[in-house]
Design a protein around this motif. Structure first.
Motif, short mmCIF file in Angstrom:
data_model
loop_
_atom_site.label_atom_id
_atom_site.label_comp_id
_atom_site.label_asym_id
_atom_site.label_seq_id
_atom_site.Cartn_x
_atom_site.Cartn_y
_atom_site.Cartn_z
N MET A 147 0.84 -1.20 0.00
CA MET A 147 0.00 0.00 0.00
C MET A 147 0.88 1.25 0.00
SD MET A 147 -3.36 0.80 2.12
CE MET A 147 -4.18 -0.18 0.90
N VAL A 183 -2.13 7.20 0.37
CA VAL A 183 -3.05 7.22 1.53
C VAL A 183 -3.06 8.60 2.17
CG1 VAL A 183 -3.44 6.30 3.85
CG2 VAL A 183 -2.84 4.74 1.98
N LEU A 213 -12.78 7.63 12.71
CA LEU A 213 -11.36 7.28 12.84
C LEU A 213 -11.18 5.76 12.87
CD1 LEU A 213 -8.49 8.37 13.13
CD2 LEU A 213 -8.78 8.32 15.59
N GLU A 214 -12.08 5.10 13.60
CA GLU A 214 -11.97 3.64 13.69
C GLU A 214 -12.16 3.00 12.31
OE1 GLU A 214 -13.13 0.99 17.11
OE2 GLU A 214 -14.86 0.71 15.81
N ALA A 215 -13.10 3.56 11.54
CA ALA A 215 -13.32 3.01 10.19
C ALA A 215 -12.06 3.15 9.35
CB ALA A 215 -14.49 3.73 9.53
N MET A 216 -11.39 4.28 9.49
CA MET A 216 -10.15 4.50 8.75
C MET A 216 -9.06 3.54 9.20
SD MET A 216 -8.77 8.30 7.86
CE MET A 216 -9.18 9.03 9.39
N LEU A 217 -8.98 3.37 10.52
CA LEU A 217 -7.93 2.50 11.07
C LEU A 217 -8.22 1.02 10.84
CD1 LEU A 217 -7.20 4.41 14.39
CD2 LEU A 217 -5.81 4.37 12.33
N MET A 218 -9.45 0.70 10.46
CA MET A 218 -9.79 -0.70 10.15
C MET A 218 -9.37 -1.10 8.74
SD MET A 218 -11.04 -2.29 12.68
CE MET A 218 -11.54 -3.71 11.75
N THR A 219 -8.80 -0.17 8.01
CA THR A 219 -8.31 -0.50 6.66
C THR A 219 -6.85 -0.92 6.77
OG1 THR A 219 -7.50 1.72 6.21
CG2 THR A 219 -9.82 1.31 5.72
N PRO A 220 -6.29 -1.50 5.71
CA PRO A 220 -4.87 -1.88 5.79
C PRO A 220 -3.92 -0.68 5.70
CG PRO A 220 -6.01 -3.02 3.99
CD PRO A 220 -6.92 -1.96 4.47
N ALA A 221 -4.46 0.52 5.56
CA ALA A 221 -3.61 1.71 5.42
C ALA A 221 -2.76 1.92 6.67
CB ALA A 221 -4.48 2.94 5.18
N PRO A 277 -1.09 3.59 9.78
CA PRO A 277 -1.48 4.69 10.66
C PRO A 277 -0.59 5.91 10.47
CG PRO A 277 -1.28 2.65 11.91
CD PRO A 277 -0.78 2.37 10.54
N ILE A 319 -1.93 7.78 7.56
CA ILE A 319 -3.18 8.47 7.95
C ILE A 319 -2.85 9.73 8.76
CG2 ILE A 319 -5.26 8.27 9.40
CD1 ILE A 319 -5.35 5.29 8.56
N ASP A 366 -2.60 3.24 16.61
CA ASP A 366 -2.87 1.81 16.54
C ASP A 366 -3.57 1.38 17.82
OD1 ASP A 366 -2.64 0.10 14.50
OD2 ASP A 366 -0.70 -0.72 15.07
#
Lengths: 214, 220
Positions: free
Chosen positions: B1, B6, B83-91, B93, B96, B219
């Motif tokens: 990625m 990102v 924020l949680e939705a964003m952090l739930m991706t493989p991107a 931190p 981000i 994280d």
């Protein structure tokens, strides 16, 4: 083959034990409902299974990988619908999904497809903040399936979805391994052959086509 | 990625949201103008002392505007549970975090574009590239620190109090070096090149440190 294996999952918030030594095995393609009253530990369990929350103790394997060591890698396989939709109100429905396509490294051509799956094609250009609660929930579901995950963790996805919740969820869940928390026993019975019941953070066991006795 | 992709996606999303809602920039720009106005009336400004007073007012306005701008970066994400939705991706931190810092810096730069001409207008100080360069360089390091602490305090209730307490002490190096550079650029003497070099060193140091720390802050 097991998609998800949990051993002794325990989580404490301060002194309070929200989840107490829950064991779980879920085979690939299996659908399991999690039932329980408010405060039973459903959301805590689902957040742990979605790797959004690290348990105080216990072990979790997803697709044969240690869920917390390989967390980032696993997120390619995992879709999560949380309690709150977690959308960007100033962005349109399509823009919300475009953004998550970039984060998931998924082609933006998926956006139209998933909007169609959840029945939001006609509001693709409307801002998420202007959508009804039910539409926002559909959009959150669309986001969770954007990358076509093998494992879906759904925390009360039927909340405010309306009459066609079961049909929508049934379509979304097809071909995937699913853990679904709900208060709706009829929906659980219809969508999930297996049910886990939680009370005060403890598992009361799993059953197939459960008749819950309070 | 690709982390750059990102970071740019996150920054673009934040800037687009701000463009549509116009929640932050108009309020910050208004705050900055008011701060300069108060500074102008609060001191007896004349042609002899303007260049020595103006840098102080500039940094005060910038520091408080920065606290508001960076404070909002993660608070809004936490409030709308995105924020949680964003952090739930493989991107990553870190990517981000970088995206959020880029967007917050860009918003502050827009405010600075209002502040510098206003400073020149109220205090009669020269509007030079040297002043702008010093302010922009300070913004980079201040943004990385401000966003890091904003991410840390976003989950606590007393965040409005904690953010300045944590951030201001670590912004002092930027205020000292930036203050010297601005004074020098306004013709008050001093070593402009040395102050700018110091600002670049601080930028590199704090961008690296905050990038390393961001992973642990975001994280979970």
């Amino acid at each position: 083959m097991s998609m998800l294996v949990a051993n002794g999952l325990t989580h404490r918030f301060g002194r309070e034990r929200a989840l107490d030594s829950v064991d779980l095995v879920l085979d690939t393609g299996e659908h399991m409902a999690v039932l329980g009253d408010n405060g039973a530990g459903k959301t805590t369990l689902l957040r742990i299974l979605a790797t959004a929350l690290r348990p105080t103790s216990g072990r979790l394997e997803i697709a044969g990988l240690d869920a917390f060591r390989e967390r980032r890698r696993l997120r390619h396989y995992l879709g999560y619908v949380a309690h709150a939709p977690g959308l960007y109100p100033a962005l349109s429905a399509a823009e919300n999904l475009d953004f998550f396509c970039d984060l998931q490294e998924v082609s933006r051509s998926r956006v139209d497809e998933v909007l169609g799956t959840v029945g939001l094609s006609n509001v693709a250009d409307r801002r998420a903040g202007e959508l009804s609660r039910g539409m926002q929930q559909r959009l959150a579901i669309a986001r969770a399936i954007l990358h076509d995950p093998r494992l879906l963790i759904l925390d009360e996805p039927d909340a405010s979805l309306g009459a066609d919740a079961a049909d929508l969820l049934s379509g979304v869940m097809r071909g995937k391994t699913v853990v679904l928390a709900t208060h709706d026993h009829a929906l659980a019975n219809r969508l999930c052959p297996r049910t886990l019941v939680l009370r005060h953070g403890r598992s009361l066991g799993t059953a197939t086509h459960l008749r819950v006795v309070r | 990625m690709n982390p750059l992709r990102v970071a740019l996606a996150v920054a673009r999303k934040d800037l687009r949201s701000e463009w549509r809602t116009r929640e932050l920039v108009p309020a910050l720009a208004q705050f900055i103008i008011l701060a300069l106005l108060i500074g102008n009336f609060g001191f007896q400004i004349d042609s002899r002392n303007a260049a020595s007073i103006a840098p102080g007012i500039l940094w005060l306005a910038l520091v408080f505007a920065g606290l508001v701008a960076f404070g909002r970066t993660f608070t809004a994400e936490r409030e709308q549970a995105s924020l949680e939705a964003m952090l739930m991706t493989p991107a990553s931190p870190v990517a981000i975090f970088a995206g959020k810092a880029i967007a917050a810096s860009a918003l502050l730069v827009v405010c600075e574009a209002v502040m510098l001409p206003a400073l020149s207008l109220f205090f009669g100080t020269p509007l030079s590239g040297g002043v702008a360069a010093a302010v922009l360089l300070a913004t980079v390091g201040m943004a990385s620190l401000g966003c890091l602490f904003a991410a840390i305090v976003a989950r606590v209730r007393a965040r409005e109090l904690l953010l300045p307490l944590l951030t201001l002490p670590l912004w002092i190096p930027f205020i000292i070096a930036g203050g010297q550079a601005v004074q020098s650029a306004m013709g008050q003497g001093g070593n402009y090149g040395g102050a700018i070099s110091l600002l670049i060193d601080f930028d590199i140091l704090f961008v690296v440190l905050t990038s390393l720390a961001a992973r642990f802050v975001l994280d979970e």
